[in-house]
Every structure is written in structure tokens, then in C-alpha cells.
Scaffold this motif. Structure first.
Motif: not given
Length: 290
Positions: A1-12, A133-148
Motif C-alpha cells: 500500500m502507498k500511504v500519503a501523510i498529510v498534516t497542517d502547519s500547527n505541527s511546526g 515507509n515500512q508498508g503499513k496501511s492507513a488503519s495500522e498507522i492510525k492504530d499506532y498513533l492513537l495508542k501512543s
């Protein structure tokens, strides 16, 4: 899966850094004396503080949802999925707005309420990119971000009460008394909520309070992350980098016993700065993906 990452400038994360990383950073809009500007697009840090200190009327706004949707559509021409990481829903309605519009994309756009802002939010974006970049899906990435997500602390000392008063976070009377007594507020973000931590009379007292509390968090809240080597210390400032560098030196002296150093010293995003003003310094710690 190719997953794009989007954020906003609040992140700095700057537009230049975003380009190097291969991610998309949506600039936050501002109104300055009624005219709209966008962080780093037609408004630099230097220009912002020049206007702020000259007494300009400054306020923030949400990015246009139509613009965000168009960005998503463009990215989905080249990516299978998108992970969109806005600032915490407790601090802005932009997260809820994005979540509602993402429903129109049949699960290909995943909005993550990561409960973070600024330098700790930036780390979440780095972690998301590493997982993508490790090939994780959007759902897997979300799970990690919510957990941490809640494994983060920020303490920030303000040099003025003027902008808290303007934003309605304190009453004019409290601001007047605080200014008269030269009180400096220290605020905290424990996961998502912005709350008062303490108030001090001198910068020296404030820095000591923040360092002591970070040490306390390391020993109690983040003991596991310290042992695992997955804990980062970060700093941020508004306008006065020299003050923050001195604070960094003092903090690193106290952090020696944990074999920790400050990983980054960054200017706060303008969307945060307009609510706290110039001369602020902050220290944070958060879990990161090793």
C-alpha cells in the motif's frame, strides 16, 4: 500500500522540510488587521512578529475544507490511502471537520485525532511517515498513533498575559492584576487539554518548575519509554531563540542522569504563537517510534 501523510502547519513542520520528507503540510490561515495570510506562504515568522509587536489585530482560522478535499483528491491519484493528522480536536474544530468530509472517500482517507499539537504533533507525523515507509496501511498507522497519543507532555511559560486575555482564556481583570504583579503563567498540555500548571514571578522560577516537572514525568509517566529508549525531549520558543538555547543548557544539565539530551529546538508555529505571544519557551517529552 502507498500511504500519503498529510498534516497542517500547527505541527511546526515547514514547507521546505515537508518537501524533503515527501509529505503534505497544509498552511494555517491568519487574519491580520482583516487581511488573510498563510503561514510560510505569504507570511514569514519575522513578518508575523513585526506585525504582532506593532499591535496588529491577529487571529487564526481553519483551512478551507474545499482546499483540503482537493489536496486529498490529487494525492489519491498517486497513493492508495491518506493519513491526515490535524491538531488535537480538543484545541480546534478542524479535526472534526476533516473527519466528517473524509467519510466521502470510502475509507481511503483516515483522519487521526492524535491528541497532540506543535512539537509532539510533529513527532507523530514523523512516526506516521516511518510506518508508511515500512508498508503499513492507513488503519495500522492510525492504530499506532492513537495508542501512543497520550504519551506526551508539554510545559510552556509565557512572557505576557496580553494574548491570553485577547483570546478570552483569562478575564481582563485577571490579566491586569497579573501584569501589575509581573506574573508569568506556565501552561501544560497533558495529551490534549491546555491547562494552567502554575504561575511564577520570575523566568528563573518558571524554568525550574518546568524542568522539575519534566523530570517527574520521566520518572513516573514515561518510565517504560525511558527504559525502552523511546523517549524524546523537545523544546520550542516564540521569537527569542537565545532565551530558549539558555533554557536548553539548563535542562540538559538536569537530564544528564537519564542520559537524555534535547532532540530539537524549534520555533512554535504561528497558529500557536498568536495565542501566546512573543518570548514564550516550552519543553516537552513524548514517546516516539524507534
Amino acid at each position: 500500500m502507498k500511504v500519503a501523510i498529510v498534516t497542517d502547519s500547527n505541527s511546526g513542520i515547514t514547507q521546505e522540510e515537508a518537501k524533503k520528507l515527501g509529505i503534505t503540510v497544509i498552511p494555517m490561515p491568519f487574519l491580520i488587521d482583516g487581511e488573510e495570510y498563510f503561514e510560510e506562504i505569504n507570511l514569514s515568522q519575522e513578518e508575523f512578529y513585526k506585525k504582532l509587536l506593532a499591535g496588529a489585530d491577529v487571529s487564526t482560522s481553519q483551512p478551507s475544507i474545499n482546499n483540503i478535499v482537493e489536496i486529498w483528491k490529487d494525492l489519491l491519484n498517486n497513493y492508495d490511502e491518506i493519513v491526515h493528522i490535524p491538531m488535537s480536536s480538543a484545541l480546534s474544530a478542524s479535526c472534526e471537520t476533516a473527519t466528517n468530509f473524509a467519510k466521502e472517500f470510502n475509507g481511503r482517507v483516515v483522519v487521526v485525532d492524535n491528541k497532540r499539537i506543535s512539537i509532539t504533533m510533529k513527532q507523530s507525523v514523523y512516526d506516521a511517515l516511518k510506518l508508511a515507509n515500512q508498508g503499513k496501511s492507513a488503519s495500522e498507522i492510525k492504530d499506532y498513533l492513537l495508542k501512543s497519543s497520550m504519551n506526551a507532555s508539554i510545559y510552556i511559560m509565557l512572557s505576557t498575559l496580553k494574548y491570553l486575555k485577547k483570546g478570552g482564556r483569562i478575564t481582563p481583570a485577571a490579566a491586569a492584576i497579573g501584569t501589575l504583579l509581573k506574573i508569568k503563567p506556565v501552561l501544560q498540555i497533558q495529551g490534549e487539554k491546555l491547562d494552567k500548571f502554575c504561575q511564577v514571578l520570575t523566568e528563573g522560577q518558571g524554568k525550574k518548575k518546568m524542568i522539575d516537572q519534566i523530570l517527574n514525568d520521566i520518572e513516573k509517566r514515561f518510565k517504560t519509554q525511558l527504559e525502552n529508549g523511546t523517549l524524546k525531549i523537545q523544546m520550542a520558543y516564540t521569537l527569542d531563540i537565545d532565551k530558549c538555547i539558555k533554557f536548553q543548557q539548563e535542562a540538559e544539565e538536569a537530564l544528564k542522569k537519564y542520559n537524555l539530551k534535547v532532540d530539537k529546538v524549534d520555533p512554535l508555529s504561528l497558529s500557536v504563537s498568536c495565542h501566546i505571544g512573543n518570548g514564550a519557551i516550552a519543553i516537552a517529552c513524548c514517546e516516539y517510534l524507534k
